[in-house]
Design an enzyme around this catalytic site. Structure first.
Site, PDB file in Angstrom:
ATOM      1  N   TYR A   1       0.862  -1.178   0.000  1.00  0.00           N
ATOM      2  CA  TYR A   1       0.000   0.000   0.000  1.00  0.00           C
ATOM      3  C   TYR A   1       0.898   1.228   0.000  1.00  0.00           C
ATOM      4  O   TYR A   1       1.854   1.304   0.778  1.00  0.00           O
ATOM      5  CB  TYR A   1      -0.891   0.003   1.241  1.00  0.00           C
ATOM      6  CG  TYR A   1      -1.780   1.238   1.372  1.00  0.00           C
ATOM      7  CD1 TYR A   1      -1.501   2.214   2.329  1.00  0.00           C
ATOM      8  CD2 TYR A   1      -2.878   1.420   0.553  1.00  0.00           C
ATOM      9  CE1 TYR A   1      -2.309   3.333   2.459  1.00  0.00           C
ATOM     10  CE2 TYR A   1      -3.691   2.543   0.668  1.00  0.00           C
ATOM     11  CZ  TYR A   1      -3.396   3.500   1.631  1.00  0.00           C
ATOM     12  OH  TYR A   1      -4.196   4.609   1.751  1.00  0.00           O
TER      13      TYR A   1
ATOM     14  N   ASP B   1       9.471   2.751  -0.651  1.00  0.00           N
ATOM     15  CA  ASP B   1       8.435   3.467   0.096  1.00  0.00           C
ATOM     16  C   ASP B   1       8.687   3.182   1.582  1.00  0.00           C
ATOM     17  O   ASP B   1       8.298   2.132   2.091  1.00  0.00           O
ATOM     18  CB  ASP B   1       7.045   3.011  -0.330  1.00  0.00           C
ATOM     19  CG  ASP B   1       5.969   3.727   0.466  1.00  0.00           C
ATOM     20  OD1 ASP B   1       4.772   3.565   0.139  1.00  0.00           O
ATOM     21  OD2 ASP B   1       6.313   4.445   1.433  1.00  0.00           O
TER      22      ASP B   1
ATOM     23  N   LYS C   1       4.860   9.619   8.553  1.00  0.00           N
ATOM     24  CA  LYS C   1       4.765   9.072   9.917  1.00  0.00           C
ATOM     25  C   LYS C   1       5.852   9.593  10.872  1.00  0.00           C
ATOM     26  O   LYS C   1       5.773  10.709  11.381  1.00  0.00           O
ATOM     27  CB  LYS C   1       4.739   7.547   9.834  1.00  0.00           C
ATOM     28  CG  LYS C   1       3.519   7.021   9.024  1.00  0.00           C
ATOM     29  CD  LYS C   1       3.472   5.527   8.959  1.00  0.00           C
ATOM     30  CE  LYS C   1       2.470   5.028   7.952  1.00  0.00           C
ATOM     31  NZ  LYS C   1       1.070   5.066   8.421  1.00  0.00           N
TER      32      LYS C   1
HETATM   33  P1  KE4 Z   1      -0.556   8.517   4.422  1.00  0.00           P
HETATM   34  O1  KE4 Z   1      -1.070   9.250   3.188  1.00  0.00           O
HETATM   35  O2  KE4 Z   1      -1.638   7.722   5.121  1.00  0.00           O
HETATM   36  O3  KE4 Z   1       0.221   9.442   5.358  1.00  0.00           O
HETATM   37  O4  KE4 Z   1       0.550   7.475   3.943  1.00  0.00           O
HETATM   38  C1  KE4 Z   1       0.206   6.531   2.958  1.00  0.00           C
HETATM   39  C2  KE4 Z   1       1.165   5.351   3.049  1.00  0.00           C
HETATM   40  C3  KE4 Z   1       2.173   5.242   2.112  1.00  0.00           C
HETATM   41  N1  KE4 Z   1       3.064   4.219   2.160  1.00  0.00           N
HETATM   42  C4  KE4 Z   1       2.987   3.282   3.145  1.00  0.00           C
HETATM   43  C5  KE4 Z   1       3.997   2.170   3.169  1.00  0.00           C
HETATM   44  C6  KE4 Z   1       1.969   3.359   4.127  1.00  0.00           C
HETATM   45  O5  KE4 Z   1       1.914   2.413   5.100  1.00  0.00           O
HETATM   46  C7  KE4 Z   1       1.048   4.408   4.090  1.00  0.00           C
HETATM   47  C8  KE4 Z   1      -0.091   4.542   5.091  1.00  0.00           C
HETATM   48  N2  KE4 Z   1      -0.170   3.540   6.094  1.00  0.00           N
HETATM   49  C9  KE4 Z   1      -1.479   3.251   6.610  1.00  0.00           C
HETATM   50  C10 KE4 Z   1      -1.332   2.121   7.631  1.00  0.00           C
HETATM   51  N3  KE4 Z   1      -1.233   0.870   7.000  1.00  0.00           N
HETATM   52  C11 KE4 Z   1      -2.124   4.468   7.189  1.00  0.00           C
HETATM   53  C12 KE4 Z   1      -3.318   4.184   8.053  1.00  0.00           C
HETATM   54  C13 KE4 Z   1      -4.595   4.669   7.403  1.00  0.00           C
HETATM   55  O6  KE4 Z   1      -4.713   4.548   6.174  1.00  0.00           O
HETATM   56  O7  KE4 Z   1      -5.459   5.156   8.164  1.00  0.00           O
END
Ligand code: KE4
Length: 428
Positions: free
Chosen positions: A142, A237, A265
């Site tokens: 993801y 990523d 994060k």
């Molecule tokens: P954000 O746009 O949510 O800050 O980041 C996206 C993203 C990009 N790359 C990786 C490897 C990620 O894990 C994420 C977002 N992680 C999720 C948790 N699995 C965020 C939690 C959510 O979507 O509420």
């Protein structure tokens, strides 16, 4: 009716699904999402006064634990000077210098406001640099919710069982190729099919959005070699692994140099921050230095930079931090493995440093397909059991547990006993 239930009822009237991010809705585990009122160290407290040992840590940012004094004080101090200027500041220069100092091959970095934005922008930079259109991603990984990457994605997409999101025109994903995690041959086949059309391969160096799936030996090295051979950009990523596995993230942990890297994060310490960066010749393509456009009103926000800088400086200035945290993870997830093995419950415990998870399946999990063999109903029962015993886990099987510096051995031993209790009940 509890306060969380009453608030969630109100939320559902004015927010889609009652939440601002799908995975928070407890959709796959049942019950009402807890409305969190505060957090400190390794604990969160909900609006009804229930306190939980927290293994989500805001999905990764809280590596130092919630409400760390250095971060809190830095934010309060920054707020006193105004919240945002929409102009260059000294603090974002310090932030960029600190991030670039962490990883040898990271020459330049651009701040954005989320991991999604970081990845979307890195993909655009790779396409602008190579003049190519296609990208390779891995099933179960993801990378945020930008259109081109919502293809067999992990995290909330996988939890919701949405193969690909509605609202994404075929034109946005026609250049997105899917490969199999831990199967470099599936990538080589794509390069052989499109030898001069692939701009980038993007990978979570440790899969953490299909549950935790570490790279098998040689997998990341093979991606590095294929990208070099075919002139494609290798993008790590590291939104989750960045500054989590080591101060140099997965690049330092595995000794692999990516061409571009994305962060989120931890670098924001809980404030909305993302970043992408890498080799100078690629990043110099980004506006206003080059023709690849990307912008953001709040990018490099002074308050968010203050939070991120405070957290990164604590991580940088404690030479044994990662050794301690990763050892804690090795011990904790190793103990869970023993409990599961002794109990006879069919489960796999995957981990990498302070990241880990339990899959309820008898099949070793090393990619999307094997992760999907997990019994998500049993995970839901596990989640509810742990929550009832004051332990807050990701409300979805295809996520990770995140340990922090503040999780004590005593707290973790208590969590292990609760897991033992659950496994015993399962076998009763
Ligand atoms: P954000 O746009 O949510 O800050 O980041 C996206 C993203 C990009 N790359 C990786 C490897 C990620 O894990 C994420 C977002 N992680 C999720 C948790 N699995 C965020 C939690 C959510 O979507 O509420």
């Amino acid at each position: 009716m509890t306060k969380s239930e009453a608030l969630f009822e109100r939320a559902c009237k004015v927010i889609p699904g009652g939440v601002n991010s799908p995975v928070r809705a407890f959709g796959s585990v049942g019950g009402t999402p807890r409305m969190i009122a505060s957090a400190d160290g390794s604990h969160m407290t909900d609006e009804d006064g229930n306190t939980y040992l927290d293994f989500v840590g805001s999905w990764g940012p809280m590596i130092l634990g919630h409400n760390h004094p250095a971060v809190r004080e830095a934010v309060i101090k920054a707020c006193e000077k105004g919240l945002s200027y929409g102009a260059a500041t000294a603090r974002e220069v310090e932030m960029a210098e600190l991030i670039c100092s962490a990883i040898p091959n990271l020459d330049m970095v651009r701040m954005v406001n989320s991991g999604t934005e970081a990845v979307m922008s890195a993909i655009r930079a790779a396409r602008g640099y190579t003049g190519r259109d296609k990208i390779v991603k891995f099933m179960g990984c993801y990378h945020g919710h930008s259109d081109a990457l919502l293809v067999q994605a992990g995290s909330g997409v996988m939890t919701a069982g949405i193969p690909d999101s509605a609202g994404v025109p075929a034109g946005c994903t026609k250049d997105t190729l899917s490969a199999i995690y831990n199967d470099a041959a599936s990538v080589e086949q794509l390069f052989e099919q499109f030898p001069e059309e692939i701009a980038a391969v993007i990978v979570e160096p440790v899969g953490a959005n299909m549950g935790v799936v570490p790279p098998q030996p040689g997998f990341l090295e093979a991606l590095r070699s294929l990208c070099t051979r075919y002139g494609a950009v290798l993008i790590f990523d590291e939104v989750i692994t960045g500054f989590r596995l080591s101060f140099a993230g997965a690049q330092g942990y595995y000794g692999i140099d990516a061409d571009l890297v994305t962060y989120g994060k931890i670098i924001g310490a809980g404030m909305p921050v993302g970043a992408y960066g890498g080799r100078r010749e690629i990043m110099q393509k980004v506006a206003p230095a080059g023709p690849v456009y990307q912008a953001g009103t709040l990018s490099g926000n002074p308050v968010a930079m203050a939070a991120g800088l405070a957290q990164l400086r604590v991580l940088r200035d404690d030479p044994q931090f990662y050794e301690r945290l990763n050892a804690k993870g090795d011990w904790f997830f190793g103990e869970i493995r023993k409990i599961v093995a002794d109990s006879g419950v069919k489960a796999q415990v995957n981990s990498c440093g302070s990241l880990g998870c339990i899959f309820f399946t008898g099949t070793p999990v090393h990619n999307y397909e094997t992760a999907k063999t997990s019994d998500t109903r049993q995970y839901a029962a596990y989640f509810r059991y742990m929550l009832a015993h004051g332990i807050y886990l990701a409300p979805a099987q295809f996520e990770a547990m995140f340990l922090s510096a503040t999780h004590t051995r005593e707290e973790l031993s208590g969590a292990l006993e609760t897991i033992r209790g659950f496994c015993s009940e399962q076998q009763a």
